[in-house]
Design an enzyme around this catalytic site. Structure first.
Site, mmCIF file in Angstrom:
data_model
loop_
_atom_site.group_PDB
_atom_site.id
_atom_site.type_symbol
_atom_site.label_atom_id
_atom_site.label_comp_id
_atom_site.label_asym_id
_atom_site.label_seq_id
_atom_site.Cartn_x
_atom_site.Cartn_y
_atom_site.Cartn_z
ATOM 1 N N SER A 146 0.821 -0.982 -0.095
ATOM 2 C CA SER A 146 0.005 -0.032 0.110
ATOM 3 C C SER A 146 0.962 1.381 0.040
ATOM 4 O O SER A 146 1.979 1.137 0.470
ATOM 5 C CB SER A 146 -0.763 -0.149 1.159
ATOM 6 N N TYR A 159 -3.757 -0.944 10.147
ATOM 7 C CA TYR A 159 -3.508 -0.975 8.601
ATOM 8 C C TYR A 159 -2.030 -0.507 8.238
ATOM 9 O O TYR A 159 -1.213 -1.183 7.406
ATOM 10 C CB TYR A 159 -4.549 -0.038 7.884
HETATM 11 P P1 NAP Z 1 -11.698 -5.299 -0.993
HETATM 12 O O1 NAP Z 1 -12.517 -4.909 -2.282
HETATM 13 O O2 NAP Z 1 -12.405 -5.173 0.261
HETATM 14 O O3 NAP Z 1 -11.297 -6.763 -0.941
HETATM 15 C C1 NAP Z 1 -10.740 -7.445 -0.148
HETATM 16 C C2 NAP Z 1 -10.356 -8.817 -0.170
HETATM 17 O O4 NAP Z 1 -9.935 -9.493 0.938
HETATM 18 C C3 NAP Z 1 -11.981 -9.477 -0.456
HETATM 19 O O5 NAP Z 1 -11.677 -10.418 -1.408
HETATM 20 C C4 NAP Z 1 -12.243 -10.062 1.021
HETATM 21 O O6 NAP Z 1 -13.128 -11.138 1.019
HETATM 22 C C5 NAP Z 1 -10.768 -10.453 1.191
HETATM 23 N N1 NAP Z 1 -10.748 -11.062 2.709
HETATM 24 C C6 NAP Z 1 -10.829 -10.185 3.670
HETATM 25 N N2 NAP Z 1 -10.901 -10.898 4.702
HETATM 26 C C7 NAP Z 1 -10.607 -12.331 4.566
HETATM 27 C C8 NAP Z 1 -10.580 -13.340 5.189
HETATM 28 N N3 NAP Z 1 -10.464 -13.518 6.584
HETATM 29 N N4 NAP Z 1 -10.450 -14.379 4.457
HETATM 30 C C9 NAP Z 1 -10.407 -14.425 3.159
HETATM 31 N N5 NAP Z 1 -10.399 -13.088 2.354
HETATM 32 C C10 NAP Z 1 -10.578 -12.123 3.153
HETATM 33 O O7 NAP Z 1 -10.463 -4.522 -1.022
HETATM 34 P P2 NAP Z 1 -9.433 -4.229 -2.236
HETATM 35 O O8 NAP Z 1 -9.126 -2.678 -2.367
HETATM 36 O O9 NAP Z 1 -9.624 -5.055 -3.255
HETATM 37 O O10 NAP Z 1 -8.231 -4.832 -1.126
HETATM 38 C C11 NAP Z 1 -7.363 -5.830 -1.819
HETATM 39 C C12 NAP Z 1 -5.903 -5.551 -1.304
HETATM 40 O O11 NAP Z 1 -5.250 -4.422 -1.937
HETATM 41 C C13 NAP Z 1 -5.850 -5.420 0.189
HETATM 42 O O12 NAP Z 1 -4.647 -5.908 0.749
HETATM 43 C C14 NAP Z 1 -5.669 -3.875 0.365
HETATM 44 O O13 NAP Z 1 -5.313 -3.537 1.618
HETATM 45 C C15 NAP Z 1 -4.944 -3.439 -0.476
HETATM 46 N N6 NAP Z 1 -4.989 -1.871 -1.220
HETATM 47 C C16 NAP Z 1 -6.108 -1.418 -1.431
HETATM 48 C C17 NAP Z 1 -6.061 -0.012 -1.990
HETATM 49 C C18 NAP Z 1 -7.251 0.568 -2.397
HETATM 50 O O14 NAP Z 1 -7.085 1.753 -2.467
HETATM 51 N N7 NAP Z 1 -8.655 -0.186 -2.595
HETATM 52 C C19 NAP Z 1 -4.854 0.459 -1.914
HETATM 53 C C20 NAP Z 1 -3.935 -0.071 -1.356
HETATM 54 C C21 NAP Z 1 -3.790 -1.296 -1.167
HETATM 55 P P3 NAP Z 1 -14.705 -10.900 1.499
HETATM 56 O O15 NAP Z 1 -15.503 -10.051 0.215
HETATM 57 O O16 NAP Z 1 -15.205 -12.072 1.742
HETATM 58 O O17 NAP Z 1 -14.650 -9.873 2.603
#
Ligand code: NAP
Length: 254
Positions: A146, A159
């Site tokens: 991130s 986080y």
């Molecule tokens: P998201 O749409 O909330 O997706 C998160 C994913 O993680 C979902 O598939 C969720 O499953 C899964 N997950 C969470 N807890 C879990 C568990 N206990 N067991 C299995 N799966 C689990 O968020 P995203 O933005 O795509 O995030 C993906 C990654 O990118 C994360 O590591 C996040 O920190 C990182 N990131 C995101 C951003 C951004 O701007 N969006 C920026 C920097 C980094 P469920 O749907 O079942 O909860």
């Protein structure tokens, strides 16, 4: 005879955690476009991702797992390997975020976030690394870090700690495993349109301030992260070890 592209994942099987939505879904589709097979790990139905992977001409295998379940996580990689054959890459994408002022931050919000974002990232990597070393195979790990691997942020203490930790774990595993043919690198997404940023985007003032600071002039998409991840899974990045690449529209350059 055609020369295989250094960016192709043809014949490779990649495990992606959190593949049902958001960045994980973008990564799964990008892997499919590059010719790879995806094993999606998640606790929710992954039908939408399976459909998009099929549309991209790839194969998708869903694997149900809640990564907060330590016992299940421990045997996850071996179970997938035994059932589906050698795993060529692991993308540690699953992650959660909790927001509260530092003075009010609860232990539960600390533990839940660190458990998924850091502990499961390390121990899935450990079990994958063990298997690769035992089988004397090459492999690639891509961790989703991130901007908060580099910056402090606000109201997201656990986080930020977890994402700084993900950068550190990427480095230490790269140092230990580079000579064994295992690449460990990370992608650091900027502000990407997913569930994770829904609260930010709903706050008109915060959302406008973020957009104004992004040199590219737009929020990122899961596709932007998917393509960078494919690069780190493909032969093109064979000499890269321990890098965390920002894919952030220029945010960190500013
Ligand atoms: P998201 O749409 O909330 O997706 C998160 C994913 O993680 C979902 O598939 C969720 O499953 C899964 N997950 C969470 N807890 C879990 C568990 N206990 N067991 C299995 N799966 C689990 O968020 P995203 O933005 O795509 O995030 C993906 C990654 O990118 C994360 O590591 C996040 O920190 C990182 N990131 C995101 C951003 C951004 O701007 N969006 C920026 C920097 C980094 P469920 O749907 O079942 O909860």
């Amino acid at each position: 005879m055609s020369v295989p592209s250094a960016f192709s994942l043809a014949g490779r099987c990649i495990v992606v955690t959190g593949a049902n939505t958001g960045i994980g879904q973008g990564i799964a589709v990008a892997i499919a476009r590059a010719g790879g097979t995806v094993i999606g790990v998640g606790r929710s139905a992954m039908d939408e991702t399976a459909g998009k992977v099929a549309d991209a001409g790839g194969s998708f295998v869903p694997a149900n797992a809640d990564l907060s379940d330590r016992e299940a996580s421990r045997s996850l990689i071996d179970g997938l390997w035994d059932k589906h054959g050698p795993v060529d890459g692991l993308v540690n994408n699953a992650g959660i975020i909790r927001r509260a002022d530092a003075v009010e931050f609860t232990e539960a919000d600390w533990d839940d976030v660190v458990d998924i974002n850091l502990r499961s990232l390390f121990f899935l990597s450990q079990s994958y690394g063990r298997r690769l070393l035992a089988e004397r195979r090459r492999g690639k790990i891509v961790n989703i870090a991130s901007l908060l691997s580099f910056q402090g942020g606000m109201r997201v203490a656990s986080y930020t700690a977890s994402k700084h930790g993900a950068l550190g774990i990427t480095r230490i595993l790269a140092c230990e495993w580079a000579a064994k043919g295992i690449n460990v690198n990370a992608v650091a997404p900027g502000y990407i349109i997913t569930n994770n940023t829904e609260a930010l985007r709903a706050d008109a003032k915060r959302s406008a301030a973020i957009l104004e600071r992004i040199p590219a002039g737009r929020w990122g998409t899961p596709d932007d992260i998917g393509d960078a991840t494919v690069f780190l899974l493909a032969p093109a990045s064979d000499y890269m070890h321990g890098a965390t690449i920002p894919v952030d529209g220029g945010w960190l350059a500013r």
